[in-house]
Design a protein around this motif. Structure first.
Motif, short mmCIF file in Angstrom:
data_model
loop_
_atom_site.label_atom_id
_atom_site.label_comp_id
_atom_site.label_asym_id
_atom_site.label_seq_id
_atom_site.Cartn_x
_atom_site.Cartn_y
_atom_site.Cartn_z
N HIS A 88 0.83 -1.22 0.00
CA HIS A 88 0.00 0.00 0.00
C HIS A 88 0.87 1.28 0.00
CE1 HIS A 88 -3.26 2.29 2.61
NE2 HIS A 88 -2.91 2.99 1.56
N HIS A 92 1.24 4.33 -2.92
CA HIS A 92 1.19 5.79 -2.75
C HIS A 92 2.48 6.41 -3.30
CE1 HIS A 92 -2.48 6.59 -0.56
NE2 HIS A 92 -2.19 5.76 0.41
N SER A 113 -0.11 10.19 4.65
CA SER A 113 -1.47 9.66 4.64
C SER A 113 -2.00 9.62 6.06
CB SER A 113 -1.46 8.27 4.01
OG SER A 113 -0.78 7.38 4.85
N ASP A 275 -6.76 6.96 -0.99
CA ASP A 275 -6.72 5.54 -1.36
C ASP A 275 -7.54 5.23 -2.61
OD1 ASP A 275 -5.03 5.00 0.68
OD2 ASP A 275 -6.55 4.19 2.03
ZN ZN Z 1 -3.44 5.02 1.76
#
Ligand code: ZN
Ligand code: KG4
Length: 307
Positions: A88, A92, A113, A275
């Motif tokens: 993840h 990003h 984030s 996201d």
């Molecule tokens: Zn995220």
């Protein structure tokens, strides 16, 4: 990119003031199939035409990761195509390069984030050096907690940003934690505590001024450290990503700081900062082109790190 579908759960979690894992996983189950169908419809492709299936392996909520990864594995097995499990944070990190002419190239990346605040020297695909990260709260977490303190709806970040536009960022004096620490680490929990202690001392306060002053303190630290990291790593390109990179003041101040120093700043469009599956698909496509595949027994990892 042929399609990008996001099933937001913000409205579902709003009454609770934060993400409720059980509610999140139930709704992943409920929305996953319709979202896949919608993406195929928008893209105008059949499932048999898909080359590979990817899902996030972590970090994130276990019960949500499990649903996404199991579904992607099932689709891959059913279609007889490769499966890719991706990180993840890496999704990003590389999202600012998505859609650029040059594609992925050496840069300093700032990931900001709800779960992470991290400066990374990007040398190439899968080649990362972590320069620094937060010691406590992530920048987005600080926005959300301060938003809650101020009685704003979840998530705090966009609401603080909206109110700050009408406020005076110099009205309240708040700490720029670790700005002179000489390293690339961050700390935001002291700033949140400073807001908590300030509130009862004020007989009346201006919500926009408080939002602007808090936001300015976060942005000043992020900008100073990102510029210093680019100098140390000898990079001419800076890429920022993660939900907080939607912040208009961060975009503005980092933009000015980069152009003063001849640095090129890559910021994705806001929809690509929070996201989304496009960034996971982009990273998976890069990995696929590099010959990578994930075994089907690779498990999810809620605490997965960037390595
Ligand atoms: Zn995220
Ligand atoms: O990347 P993301 O969608 O999810 C995580 O992986 O955490 O980031 C969500 C975070 C939340 O903390 C949210 O408040 C913050 O990004 N955020 C913002 C803004 N838009 C989203 N923070 C400050 N200003 C914004 N405009």
């Amino acid at each position: 990119m042929l399609a990008s579908e996001v099933a937001s759960q913000i409205a579902l979690h709003q009454p609770y003031g934060g993400v409720v894992p059980e509610v999140a996983s139930r709704n992943h189950l409920r929305t996953l199939r319709p979202v896949v169908d919608q993406a195929l419809k928008t893209a105008g492709v059949k499932i048999s035409e898909i080359e590979a299936f990817a899902a996030t392996r972590g970090p994130g909520l276990a019960t949500s990761l499990m649903i996404g990864a199991s579904a992607a594995k099932g689709l891959a097995v059913g279609a007889g195509k490769p499966f890719l499990a991706v990180n993840h944070i890496e999704g990003h990190l590389l999202s600012p390069f998505f859609g650029t002419d040059e594609g992925l190239r050496p840069a300093v990346g700032l990931v900001v984030s709800g779960g992470h605040t991290m400066l990374v020297d990007i040398m190439g695909l899968g080649q990362y050096r972590i320069l620094g990260q937060t010691r406590d709260d992530a920048a987005g977490e600080a926005f959300d907690k301060v938003g809650k303190l101020l009685g704003l709806p979840y998530p705090g970040g966009p609401n603080v940003n909206r109110l700050a536009k009408e406020g005076d960022p110099a009205r309240y004096d708040l700490p720029r934690s670790m700005i002179d620490s000489g390293d690339f680490h961050f700390s935001f929990s002291g700033l949140k505590t400073a807001v908590r202690y300030l509130l009862p001392k004020l007989e009346e306060f201006s919500l926009p001024d408080l939002c602007a002053s808090f936001q300015e303190a976060v942005v000043d630290v992020l900008v100073a450290k990102t510029i210093a990291a680019a100098r140390l790593a000898g990079r001419k390109v800076v890429g920022i990503s993660g939900g907080v990179s939607c912040n208009t003041r961060l975009r503005e101040k980092l933009g000015e700081a980069c152009s003063r120093r001849g640095l090129e700043l890559l910021i994705a469009e806001p929809w690509l900062c929070t996201d989304n599956a496009a960034m996971i698909g982009y990273l998976a496509a890069l990995k696929l082109a590099a010959g990578e595949r994930s075994p089907l027994d690779v498990d999810i990892d809620p605490g997965l790190r960037l390595s």
